[in-house]
Motif scaffolding. Structure first.
Motif, PDB file in Angstrom:
ATOM      1  N   ARG A 187       0.837  -1.201   0.000  1.00 34.08           N
ATOM      2  CA  ARG A 187       0.000   0.000   0.000  1.00 34.08           C
ATOM      3  C   ARG A 187       0.871   1.251   0.000  1.00 34.08           C
ATOM      4  NH1 ARG A 187      -4.418  -1.490   4.699  1.00 34.08           N
ATOM      5  NH2 ARG A 187      -5.567  -3.039   3.483  1.00 34.08           N
ATOM      6  N   ASP A 188       0.284   2.381  -0.402  1.00 35.20           N
ATOM      7  CA  ASP A 188       1.012   3.657  -0.367  1.00 35.20           C
ATOM      8  C   ASP A 188       1.483   3.974   1.048  1.00 35.20           C
ATOM      9  OD1 ASP A 188       0.734   4.058  -3.087  1.00 35.20           O
ATOM     10  OD2 ASP A 188      -1.073   5.287  -2.876  1.00 35.20           O
ATOM     11  N   VAL A 189       0.643   3.668   2.027  1.00 31.24           N
ATOM     12  CA  VAL A 189       1.000   3.842   3.431  1.00 31.24           C
ATOM     13  C   VAL A 189       0.829   2.483   4.111  1.00 31.24           C
ATOM     14  CG1 VAL A 189       0.554   5.096   5.569  1.00 31.24           C
ATOM     15  CG2 VAL A 189       0.192   6.235   3.370  1.00 31.24           C
ATOM     16  N   PRO A 190       1.877   1.656   4.052  1.00 33.01           N
ATOM     17  CA  PRO A 190       1.753   0.308   4.643  1.00 33.01           C
ATOM     18  C   PRO A 190       1.811   0.359   6.166  1.00 33.01           C
ATOM     19  CG  PRO A 190       3.976   0.652   3.863  1.00 33.01           C
ATOM     20  CD  PRO A 190       3.183   1.877   3.466  1.00 33.01           C
ATOM     21  N   PRO A 191       1.319  -0.678   6.809  1.00 33.29           N
ATOM     22  CA  PRO A 191       1.414  -0.731   8.274  1.00 33.29           C
ATOM     23  C   PRO A 191       2.858  -1.015   8.695  1.00 33.29           C
ATOM     24  CG  PRO A 191       0.557  -2.796   7.429  1.00 33.29           C
ATOM     25  CD  PRO A 191       0.669  -1.870   6.255  1.00 33.29           C
ATOM     26  N   ARG A 192       3.189  -0.677   9.912  1.00 30.88           N
ATOM     27  CA  ARG A 192       4.478  -1.046  10.501  1.00 30.88           C
ATOM     28  C   ARG A 192       4.482  -2.563  10.646  1.00 30.88           C
ATOM     29  NH1 ARG A 192       8.872   0.141  10.283  1.00 30.88           N
ATOM     30  NH2 ARG A 192       9.960  -1.552  11.193  1.00 30.88           N
ATOM     31  N   TYR A 193       5.561  -3.213  10.207  1.00 31.32           N
ATOM     32  CA  TYR A 193       5.612  -4.675  10.241  1.00 31.32           C
ATOM     33  C   TYR A 193       6.986  -5.106  10.723  1.00 31.32           C
ATOM     34  CZ  TYR A 193       4.662  -9.450   8.550  1.00 31.32           C
ATOM     35  OH  TYR A 193       4.452 -10.800   8.458  1.00 31.32           O
ATOM     36  N   ASP A 194       7.041  -5.668  11.922  1.00 28.41           N
ATOM     37  CA  ASP A 194       8.289  -6.160  12.504  1.00 28.41           C
ATOM     38  C   ASP A 194       8.272  -7.677  12.471  1.00 28.41           C
ATOM     39  OD1 ASP A 194       9.143  -3.557  13.159  1.00 28.41           O
ATOM     40  OD2 ASP A 194       8.056  -3.617  15.049  1.00 28.41           O
ATOM     41  N   VAL A 195       9.356  -8.270  11.972  1.00 25.12           N
ATOM     42  CA  VAL A 195       9.457  -9.713  11.847  1.00 25.12           C
ATOM     43  C   VAL A 195      10.680 -10.186  12.626  1.00 25.12           C
ATOM     44  CG1 VAL A 195       9.771 -11.628  10.237  1.00 25.12           C
ATOM     45  CG2 VAL A 195       8.451  -9.621   9.541  1.00 25.12           C
ATOM     46  N   PHE A 196      10.483 -11.209  13.437  1.00 21.93           N
ATOM     47  CA  PHE A 196      11.593 -11.858  14.140  1.00 21.93           C
ATOM     48  C   PHE A 196      11.638 -13.297  13.655  1.00 21.93           C
ATOM     49  CE2 PHE A 196       9.941  -8.581  16.968  1.00 21.93           C
ATOM     50  CZ  PHE A 196      11.083  -7.816  17.143  1.00 21.93           C
ATOM     51  N   LEU A 197      12.760 -13.686  13.068  1.00 22.41           N
ATOM     52  CA  LEU A 197      12.927 -15.036  12.536  1.00 22.41           C
ATOM     53  C   LEU A 197      13.994 -15.771  13.306  1.00 22.41           C
ATOM     54  CD1 LEU A 197      13.119 -14.287   8.697  1.00 22.41           C
ATOM     55  CD2 LEU A 197      11.159 -15.164   9.973  1.00 22.41           C
ATOM     56  N   ASP A 198      13.708 -16.991  13.696  1.00 18.59           N
ATOM     57  CA  ASP A 198      14.741 -17.842  14.266  1.00 18.59           C
ATOM     58  C   ASP A 198      15.692 -18.226  13.129  1.00 18.59           C
ATOM     59  OD1 ASP A 198      16.087 -20.358  15.155  1.00 18.59           O
ATOM     60  OD2 ASP A 198      14.809 -20.063  16.903  1.00 18.59           O
ATOM     61  N   GLU A 199      16.972 -18.278  13.391  1.00 18.97           N
ATOM     62  CA  GLU A 199      17.947 -18.621  12.361  1.00 18.97           C
ATOM     63  C   GLU A 199      17.636 -19.962  11.700  1.00 18.97           C
ATOM     64  OE1 GLU A 199      22.770 -19.128  11.669  1.00 18.97           O
ATOM     65  OE2 GLU A 199      22.055 -18.299  13.570  1.00 18.97           O
ATOM     66  N   ALA A 200      16.975 -20.853  12.413  1.00 23.70           N
ATOM     67  CA  ALA A 200      16.615 -22.158  11.846  1.00 23.70           C
ATOM     68  C   ALA A 200      15.793 -21.999  10.565  1.00 23.70           C
ATOM     69  CB  ALA A 200      15.852 -22.991  12.865  1.00 23.70           C
ATOM     70  N   GLU A 219       0.041  -6.567  27.132  1.00 25.54           N
ATOM     71  CA  GLU A 219       1.283  -6.216  27.816  1.00 25.54           C
ATOM     72  C   GLU A 219       2.312  -7.337  27.706  1.00 25.54           C
ATOM     73  OE1 GLU A 219       0.016  -5.209  31.777  1.00 25.54           O
ATOM     74  OE2 GLU A 219      -0.692  -3.214  31.143  1.00 25.54           O
ATOM     75  N   GLU A 220       1.861  -8.578  27.835  1.00 24.49           N
ATOM     76  CA  GLU A 220       2.763  -9.731  27.731  1.00 24.49           C
ATOM     77  C   GLU A 220       3.400  -9.804  26.344  1.00 24.49           C
ATOM     78  OE1 GLU A 220       4.786 -13.119  28.996  1.00 24.49           O
ATOM     79  OE2 GLU A 220       3.531 -11.806  30.225  1.00 24.49           O
ATOM     80  N   TYR A 221       2.602  -9.645  25.311  1.00 23.93           N
ATOM     81  CA  TYR A 221       3.127  -9.728  23.947  1.00 23.93           C
ATOM     82  C   TYR A 221       3.966  -8.507  23.594  1.00 23.93           C
ATOM     83  CZ  TYR A 221       0.945 -14.115  22.885  1.00 23.93           C
ATOM     84  OH  TYR A 221       0.620 -15.456  22.869  1.00 23.93           O
ATOM     85  N   ALA A 222       3.603  -7.337  24.080  1.00 27.77           N
ATOM     86  CA  ALA A 222       4.425  -6.142  23.846  1.00 27.77           C
ATOM     87  C   ALA A 222       5.782  -6.301  24.534  1.00 27.77           C
ATOM     88  CB  ALA A 222       3.705  -4.888  24.347  1.00 27.77           C
ATOM     89  N   GLY A 223       5.791  -6.859  25.743  1.00 27.92           N
ATOM     90  CA  GLY A 223       7.052  -7.113  26.439  1.00 27.92           C
ATOM     91  C   GLY A 223       7.898  -8.140  25.709  1.00 27.92           C
ATOM     92  N   GLY A 224       7.265  -9.184  25.199  1.00 28.13           N
ATOM     93  CA  GLY A 224       7.985 -10.193  24.420  1.00 28.13           C
ATOM     94  C   GLY A 224       8.564  -9.609  23.151  1.00 28.13           C
ATOM     95  N   HIS A 225       7.815  -8.727  22.524  1.00 32.06           N
ATOM     96  CA  HIS A 225       8.282  -8.039  21.309  1.00 32.06           C
ATOM     97  C   HIS A 225       9.544  -7.237  21.615  1.00 32.06           C
ATOM     98  CE1 HIS A 225       7.286  -6.220  17.324  1.00 32.06           C
ATOM     99  NE2 HIS A 225       8.013  -5.240  17.807  1.00 32.06           N
ATOM    100  N   ALA A 226       9.517  -6.483  22.694  1.00 30.53           N
ATOM    101  CA  ALA A 226      10.682  -5.678  23.089  1.00 30.53           C
ATOM    102  C   ALA A 226      11.881  -6.577  23.392  1.00 30.53           C
ATOM    103  CB  ALA A 226      10.342  -4.812  24.301  1.00 30.53           C
ATOM    104  N   TYR A 227      11.630  -7.702  24.060  1.00 32.14           N
ATOM    105  CA  TYR A 227      12.697  -8.640  24.383  1.00 32.14           C
ATOM    106  C   TYR A 227      13.321  -9.218  23.110  1.00 32.14           C
ATOM    107  CZ  TYR A 227      15.002 -12.884  26.020  1.00 32.14           C
ATOM    108  OH  TYR A 227      15.920 -13.872  26.255  1.00 32.14           O
ATOM    109  N   LEU A 228      12.488  -9.650  22.169  1.00 31.81           N
ATOM    110  CA  LEU A 228      13.004 -10.217  20.921  1.00 31.81           C
ATOM    111  C   LEU A 228      13.806  -9.186  20.134  1.00 31.81           C
ATOM    112  CD1 LEU A 228       9.941 -12.349  19.758  1.00 31.81           C
ATOM    113  CD2 LEU A 228      12.106 -13.178  20.736  1.00 31.81           C
TER     114      LEU A 228
END
Length: 154
Positions: free
Chosen positions: A26-39, A118-127
């Protein structure tokens, strides 16, 4: 015999995932953060050509302004944010409208209560802290792509 998804269901799910990706264009896409395990970068699924193409797609998407891709490296050891695959939907008019979406084998579930958010936001910050930065992640992804390209050329 192993578990398999019926051909029609597989096609439907793949089509849905492909349509979801269009949101990122999209012209204005959403913020998208991806965390991938090296596996994910090492396990050969679909053959080396498919894997090389997947790595190229990750590099392309990671170059977009609204997308951040970070790899959780093997060398970092185990990480304890065992949140599994999830999506945090936010920015719909305030935190009270934010939700976490968990997709599973037979569907999905939305979590709306404050403790889950809050749990998932904290996990996001940790990752984010435990993962390689986006530049080092792109280097690792490019190395994986090159390895698969080499395998494909044999």
């Amino acid at each position: 015999p192993g578990w398999s998804l019926p051909e029609d269901d597989l096609g439907d799910r793949l089509g849905l995932r492909m349509r979801r990706q269009q949101i990122l264009d999209r012209d204005v896409p959403p913020r998208y953060d991806v965390f991938l395990d090296e596996a994910v970068l090492r396990r050969n699924v679909g053959g080396p050509e498919v894997m090389a193409a997947q790595m190229s797609q990750l590099l392309k998407r990671g170059g977009q302004d609204a997308i951040t891709i970070q790899v959780l490296p093997f060398e970092g050891g185990a990480y304890s944010a065992g949140l599994g695959s999830h999506v945090i939907y936010g920015g719909f008019g305030g935190p009270a409208l934010d939700v976490v979406f968990l997709e599973h084998q037979t569907g999905g579930v939305f979590l709306e209560h404050t403790e889950a958010l809050e749990e998932y936001a904290g996990g996001h910050a940790y990752l984010r802290q435990e993962a390689l930065d986006p530049s080092a992640s792109a280097t690792l992804i490019a190395e994986a792509r090159d390895r698969f390209l080499h395998l494909a050329s044999k």
